[in-house]
Every structure is written in C-alpha cells, then in structure tokens.
Design a protein around this motif. Structure first.
Motif, PDB file in Angstrom:
ATOM      1  N   ASP A   7       0.984  -1.621   0.540  1.00 48.87           N
ATOM      2  CA  ASP A   7       0.149   0.456  -0.138  1.00 48.87           C
ATOM      3  C   ASP A   7       0.409   1.289   0.514  1.00 48.87           C
ATOM      4  O   ASP A   7       0.880   2.663  -0.612  1.00 48.87           O
ATOM      5  N   PHE A   8       2.052   0.810   0.678  1.00 48.72           N
ATOM      6  CA  PHE A   8       2.594   2.392   0.693  1.00 48.72           C
ATOM      7  C   PHE A   8       3.648   2.806  -0.592  1.00 48.72           C
ATOM      8  O   PHE A   8       2.798   3.877  -0.863  1.00 48.72           O
ATOM      9  N   ALA A   9       3.993   1.069  -1.282  1.00 46.37           N
ATOM     10  CA  ALA A   9       4.605   1.489  -2.422  1.00 46.37           C
ATOM     11  C   ALA A   9       3.618   2.604  -3.684  1.00 46.37           C
ATOM     12  O   ALA A   9       3.810   3.209  -4.498  1.00 46.37           O
ATOM     13  N   SER A  10       2.274   1.444  -3.625  1.00 48.51           N
ATOM     14  CA  SER A  10       1.103   2.340  -4.268  1.00 48.51           C
ATOM     15  C   SER A  10       0.950   3.822  -4.083  1.00 48.51           C
ATOM     16  O   SER A  10       0.966   4.293  -5.382  1.00 48.51           O
ATOM     17  N   ALA A  11       0.717   4.216  -2.394  1.00 47.26           N
ATOM     18  CA  ALA A  11       0.654   5.495  -2.890  1.00 47.26           C
ATOM     19  C   ALA A  11       1.659   6.207  -3.689  1.00 47.26           C
ATOM     20  O   ALA A  11       1.500   7.481  -4.169  1.00 47.26           O
ATOM     21  N   GLU A  12       3.118   5.953  -2.873  1.00 45.38           N
ATOM     22  CA  GLU A  12       4.430   7.370  -4.027  1.00 45.38           C
ATOM     23  C   GLU A  12       3.892   7.309  -5.235  1.00 45.38           C
ATOM     24  O   GLU A  12       4.515   8.161  -5.662  1.00 45.38           O
TER      25      GLU A  12
ATOM     26  N   ALA B  78       0.865   8.667  -6.011  1.00 46.04           N
ATOM     27  CA  ALA B  78       1.198  10.694  -5.702  1.00 46.04           C
ATOM     28  C   ALA B  78       1.839  11.210  -6.404  1.00 46.04           C
ATOM     29  O   ALA B  78       1.805  12.503  -7.549  1.00 46.04           O
ATOM     30  N   ALA B  79       2.805  10.868  -7.064  1.00 48.88           N
ATOM     31  CA  ALA B  79       3.511  10.848  -8.646  1.00 48.88           C
ATOM     32  C   ALA B  79       2.471  11.233  -9.859  1.00 48.88           C
ATOM     33  O   ALA B  79       2.948  11.497 -10.738  1.00 48.88           O
ATOM     34  N   GLY B  80       1.846  10.767 -10.085  1.00 47.80           N
ATOM     35  CA  GLY B  80       0.770  10.253 -10.996  1.00 47.80           C
ATOM     36  C   GLY B  80       1.096   9.234 -12.095  1.00 47.80           C
ATOM     37  O   GLY B  80       1.373   9.447 -13.392  1.00 47.80           O
ATOM     38  N   LYS B  81       1.711   8.800 -11.560  1.00 50.61           N
ATOM     39  CA  LYS B  81       2.256   7.298 -12.409  1.00 50.61           C
ATOM     40  C   LYS B  81       1.955   5.674 -12.665  1.00 50.61           C
ATOM     41  O   LYS B  81       1.707   5.908 -11.105  1.00 50.61           O
ATOM     42  N   ARG B  82       1.776   4.823 -13.734  1.00 49.33           N
ATOM     43  CA  ARG B  82       0.828   4.092 -13.578  1.00 49.33           C
ATOM     44  C   ARG B  82       1.695   3.284 -13.292  1.00 49.33           C
ATOM     45  O   ARG B  82       3.193   2.935 -13.739  1.00 49.33           O
TER      46      ARG B  82
END
Length: 326
Positions: free
Chosen positions: A142-147, A150-154
């Motif tokens: 979940d942490f990595a997914s949020a990173e 937040a950057a708008g990267k798929r």
C-alpha cells in the motif's frame, strides 16, 4: 484527541509524532514543515533535543518575535527526555503560544509517559501522528502504491509485487526505489521495468553494493555486485545508487550541524543526512572529487559509450572502495 496516519499530518498547536518507523516519522514532519512554509515563507524553524534540554529553551523559542512570524519547533528524542523538559513541556501544554507549532517526536518506550498521556487527553489542542513500523507485505504494498499514485505514475500490480519483494527489509530503500522508477520511467512501470533495475535484488541489490564499497569493503562489494549482475540486475541502476550516495556525501562534506537543520538546508531527509555523515568517515574532498569524475565516466560507459559496462562498473567499485585513492 485525533490519531492520524503519517500521510494525514496537519498543523496543530502540538503535534505528537509517535511510533518506531523512523522513515515515516521523518517524512511526516518534513511534510508538515513544507506545508507551513508554503502557507507562510517567513516561518521560523527551531530544533530542540529533549535529552539535552536547556531550562527555558522551549519557552524562549515559542516567544513572539519582533516581526510576529509563525514558528515551528521540532523536538526530537522525547523518549529520552530530561526531567526539566518533561516539566516545562507539561506546563507549555496548559498555554500553547499563538502561531506556534510544536512537534514532539517520540520513538517509543515508557519515558515521558506522563507527557504522552496528557497530550492524548486533549490538553493543548494536540493531534497524534502514529508512525508504526510497516511489518506486513500488504502494508508495504500500500505504501509503494501510494508513492506512485502521488506522482501520477501508473504501475502494474505485478511490478508492485516485485518491488515490495525486492525491498522487503528497508522502507527508506523501497521509497528511494519507487522515486527512481518514477523519475526514469516515461510511461507505465511494469514488472519488466522493475526487473531491469532491481533483478536479483531479494538477496543482492544496488544499494548493498554501494554501501559495501563506500565502507571500503572491496571484496564484499564485488561479490554482491557479481551476484546481482548474474541474477539479471542492470548496471545502470547500480551506478544510479552510487551516484545518489556519493552526491549526498559530497554535499555534506565538511558541513557541521544537526541532522534536522542540515536536512532542511540541503533538501534531504534527516536519515539521509545521518547516513551520509557515517559514510564520510575516512574520506577526503580529493577522494570524493575523483569518485564524482569516475561516476560520470562510468555512467556514460554503462549507457553505451563503453565497450564493457561490467568492467567499467567493477573499476568504479574499486575506486570507491579505496575512497578515491589513486
């Protein structure tokens, strides 16, 4: 009293940042600082060490200045606080200063329990930001997914799984890996992208190679490097890991000050400052300069300018392990 997650940090007269996850606590405090600075660029920032507290220090820093700018007071090591700090902090809670934000960082343990209980009872208009260690793979996922979000990267689900598996032991390195992929990937991050950068990372990775070489352990660094390369790691992110660490060391060479102060000055996280300060032991400015030149040459070599990228990388490891010595 409200209890918030690290990413929900918000201004309050007193903000208690609790929990054992240092990386998340430092990020939460940094986000609060950036928010307050954006709200008012004249924000005055001060740091206090609770374990070496001087009587009257908190009250002095919280006192209104001539120009009335807002103040952010960051208090570290509250879990090791002195009796004097404990008494004065409890008194401060009864009457917090206007336009002042006091952040108390408590890393765990029973020291300062009376202060924590008082804060949690709602005295002083405080909020608590809980930064618990992320022990489960699902939490790190979940942490990595949020990173990336937040950057708008798929990023594909399989790429996230591979990344979390590769950096299961260090949240700071997982975050750094996410930022590297975000910066370098023009489109969607896939499992192929992760494999190119961090293939074989479960047991060996670019950061471990860099750490061993910077510490002067040449043989160990070569063994880890060769294992990583044989497992499919690409030389490019290995050079990137070296560059990240050496450039931070060069920024901080010869600079004096606390980790919080220097982190704010150089746009780093406090843990990056502390790590770089440890890594700088035994280094000279000439050695750092030679390594910076070698990094540029190696970066070009592994990106097509050289005939043997592996040889160029092994040569870089040798130069860095000798701390730039000829």
């Amino acid at each position: 009293m409200p209890q918030l997650s690290w990413h929900q940090v918000r201004p309050a007269p007193v903000v208690l940042v609790s929990g054992t996850e240092v990386f998340l606590a430092e990020r939460a405090i940094r986000q609060l600082r950036d928010f307050l600075k954006l709200e008012d660029p004249s924000l005055e920032i001060s740091d206090i060490q609770a374990d070496s507290y001087a009587p009257g220090e908190l009250l002095t820093m919280a006192s209104p200045s001539l120009f009335g700018e807002p103040r952010l007071i960051r208090v570290s090591s509250v879990e090791k606080c002195s009796d004097t700090f404990l008494i004065e902090a409890l008194a401060y809670l009864e009457n917090p200063a206007e336009d002042t934000y006091v952040v108390l960082r408590h890393g765990g343990g029973v020291r300062g329990k009376k202060l924590l209980d008082t804060i949690r009872s709602g005295v002083g208009g405080a909020v608590e930001v809980v930064c618990a260690e992320l022990k489960k793979d699902s939490d790190r996922h979940d942490f990595a997914s949020a990173e990336f979000k937040a950057a708008g990267k798929r990023v594909t689900p399989s790429a996230l799984r591979s990344l979390v598996a590769a950096f299961s032991g260090d949240l700071a390195e997982l975050s750094a890996a996410c930022q590297q992929l975000i910066a370098d990937s023009a489109s969607e991050v896939t499992e192929t992208t992760v494999d190119r950068y961090y293939g074989g990372r479960v047991e060996a990775n670019a950061f471990k190679v860099a750490d061993s070489a910077i510490a002067g352990r040449h043989g160990e660094a070569l063994v880890i490097l060769r294992h990583a390369l044989s497992s499919g790691a690409d030389p490019v992110p290995v050079v990137a890991a070296f560059a990240m660490k050496i450039r931070t060391m060069a920024k901080l060479y010869g600079v004096r000050g606390g980790s919080g102060q220097l982190a704010s000055q150089f746009g780093l996280a406090p843990w990056q400052v502390e790590r770089a300060q440890r890594d700088l032991s035994g280094w000279s400015d000439e050695g750092l300069a030679r390594c910076m030149v070698m990094l540029a040459e190696t970066d070009a070599a592994v990106k097509g300018a050289g005939r043997d990228p592996v040889f160029a990388l092994e040569r870089l490891v040798g130069v860095i392990a000798r701390r730039g010595a000829v």
